[in-house]
Design an enzyme around this catalytic site. Structure first.
Site, PDB file in Angstrom:
ATOM      1  N   LYS A   1       0.829  -1.209   0.000  1.00 27.09           N
ATOM      2  CA  LYS A   1       0.000   0.000   0.000  1.00 27.09           C
ATOM      3  C   LYS A   1       0.864   1.260   0.000  1.00 27.09           C
ATOM      4  CE  LYS A   1      -2.831  -3.286   0.473  1.00 27.09           C
ATOM      5  NZ  LYS A   1      -4.108  -3.694  -0.065  1.00 27.09           N
TER       6      LYS A   1
HETATM    7  C1  LIG Z   1      -5.022  -4.662   0.686  1.00 31.75           C
HETATM    8  C2  LIG Z   1      -6.487  -4.495   0.565  1.00 31.75           C
HETATM    9  C3  LIG Z   1      -7.370  -4.941   1.555  1.00 31.75           C
HETATM   10  C4  LIG Z   1      -6.935  -5.767   2.734  1.00 31.75           C
HETATM   11  O1  LIG Z   1      -5.902  -5.261   3.462  1.00 31.75           O
HETATM   12  P1  LIG Z   1      -4.947  -6.247   4.321  1.00 31.75           P
HETATM   13  O2  LIG Z   1      -4.137  -5.308   5.129  1.00 31.75           O
HETATM   14  O3  LIG Z   1      -4.155  -7.039   3.358  1.00 31.75           O
HETATM   15  O4  LIG Z   1      -5.846  -7.097   5.161  1.00 31.75           O
HETATM   16  C5  LIG Z   1      -8.711  -4.681   1.391  1.00 31.75           C
HETATM   17  N1  LIG Z   1      -9.178  -4.018   0.313  1.00 31.75           N
HETATM   18  C6  LIG Z   1      -8.366  -3.587  -0.664  1.00 31.75           C
HETATM   19  C7  LIG Z   1      -8.936  -2.834  -1.820  1.00 31.75           C
HETATM   20  C8  LIG Z   1      -6.996  -3.828  -0.582  1.00 31.75           C
HETATM   21  O5  LIG Z   1      -6.198  -3.420  -1.582  1.00 31.75           O
END
Ligand SMILES: *Cc1c(COP(=O)(O)O)cnc(C)c1O
Length: 426
Positions: A210
């Protein structure tokens, strides 16, 4: 043949790649980790203060400080730190009162966790189409509403702010809650408001891919005291006591508490956000400017971004005339050392596309007794082709990362390479 370098073959045909080397991996915040994160983590370790509520030494909690700064930064009254984006979504759903028997509308294009979180809260996901913004289409959301729909989950995919006016309008007219999944769009905005701050609750992920990262982690933001309280109690069984909520209002919770070590990293990362957004936005503008003329000539469109100024700009997505040309262009770009990929292949398992959410499409439950689909108030049917427009769009969408570490001359090379490939192949 390209007008810029008319004599040169494409790399896929044996020519020299336009880019000397591929861009570094796309970890915007992760790539910036340096002595500041180190110092912040060391502070926690040296104080042996690893738990947000206490330790052998006194001193302020990093996680608590993070919650304060994050809420301020995102323009929200409350923020709650948790252990993942999925945990943030589950706490957000619990916060707004979602549970067994409820339906939540999610987009056809999102990481599977958006839909799994709905199931983990006991409810069922109902999938709606994305449009040429590759985010939730408000008109299809409205078409998917049933008497049991309780919430809409817009997902700001690849940094793109959703059409929040349309979504909030549908929600208001039908009395639905809105939970924003802004896991891929830290700091993006729509008409001046940060993504995550416009619905009833907003959820972030701090996983390593992210924009900002602590390796793992998540954040929940809301303006509503009641939603915050419920999220706090669900995320932490002692959260109610810690915050002096009355016994009469206390609900049971589990444990998604963020460790101090993550808080320490994330506090530093948050200070990097605006710099990252500025770099990515500048680079994306350059890319679009540089590719605009050839794209127009070749019938290639850019993803429609509902608020281009608010775009987090992690990606530049080109819509090719059809899936076949998208596949050819993508392969040729890779040969030029340009990181590109088509967003949907019918025969590749990719948990970003609803039709590939195999365990969900098959409605597999963890036990016979707790199948959310059996608890739903009507029969929910999923088919692989239930959102044909999304598949059609994603199948001809070529995705380019907008890497904040690339120099202007590297961006120029990308532009040159894309233009040469489009000129030669379309
Ligand atoms: C990464 C992501 C998640 C989940 O996040 P985690 O930290 O991996 O549990 C949920 N929604 C979207 C759109 C994502 O890109």
């Amino acid at each position: 043949m390209s007008t810029k370098t008319p004599t040169e073959k494409l790399a896929i045909d044996g020519g020299t790649p336009t880019k000397q080397r591929p861009a570094p991996p796309m970890f915007p915040g992760g790539n910036l980790i340096d002595a500041e994160e180190e110092a912040s983590v060391l502070e926690v370790l040296r104080a042996k203060r690893l738990f947000r509520y206490y330790g052998p030494t006194e001193g302020p909690s990093k996680v608590e400080q993070l919650e304060k700064e994050f809420a301020e930064h995102m323009g929200s009254r409350y923020a709650l730190a948790v252990t993942s984006g999925t945990a943030a979504l589950i706490c957000g759903l619990r916060g707004i009162g979602i549970g067994a028997g409820d339906e939540v509308i999610v987009p056809a294009y999102t990481w599977i966790a958006s839909a799994s979180a709905v199931l983990a809260a006991g409810a069922v996901p109902v999938v709606a189409e994305v449009d040429d913004s590759l985010t939730l289409d408000p008109a299809d959301v409205e078409a998917k509403i049933s008497p049991y729909t309780k919430a809409i989950m817009p997902v700001h995919m690849r940094g793109t702010p959703c059409q929040m006016d349309g979504i909030l309008d549908v929600a208001r007219r039908h009395g639905l809650k809105v939970i924003e999944d802004t896991c891929q769009a830290d700091g993006a905005s729509y008409k001046g408001k940060r993504t995550g701050s416009m619905g009833d609750v907003g959820c972030f992920s701090l996983q390593f891919n992210k924009i900002l990262t602590a390796g793992e982690g998540g954040m929940v933001i809301t303006n509503q005291e009641e939603v915050w309280k419920r999220a706090v109690m669900f995320h932490d069984v002692i959260g109610g006591m810690r915050n002096n909520f009355t016994w009469d209002e206390t609900l049971w919770g589990i444990n998604f508490r963020m460790p101090e070590l993550l808080g320490a990293v994330m506090l530093v990362q948050l200070r990097r956000l605006e710099g990252l957004l500025t770099s990515m936005r500048e680079r994306k503008r350059m890319l679009i400017e540089g590719m605009r003329a050839v794209a127009a000539k070749k019938g290639v469109q850019f993803q429609r971004v509902p608020d281009p100024d608010g775009d987090a700009s992690v990606a530049c997505i080109l819509l090719m005339p059809d899936a076949e040309s998208a596949a050819r262009v993508s392969r040729a770009l890779n040969a030029e050392n340009i990181g590109a990929g088509v967003l949907y292949h019918p025969d590749r398992v990719d948990y970003h596309i609803y039709s590939q959410w195999v365990p969900i499409m098959a409605q597999r439950a963890w036990s016979d007794g707790d199948s959310p689909w059996k608890q739903a108030k009507r029969e929910i049917r999923y088919t692989k082709d239930m959102c044909p427009r999304s598949l059609e769009l994603l199948g001809r969408a070529v995705h380019l990362d907008v890497n904040p570490l690339e120099s202007n001359s590297e961006i120029e090379e990308t532009i040159d390479g894309v233009n040469r490939v489009l000129e030669a192949l379309l």
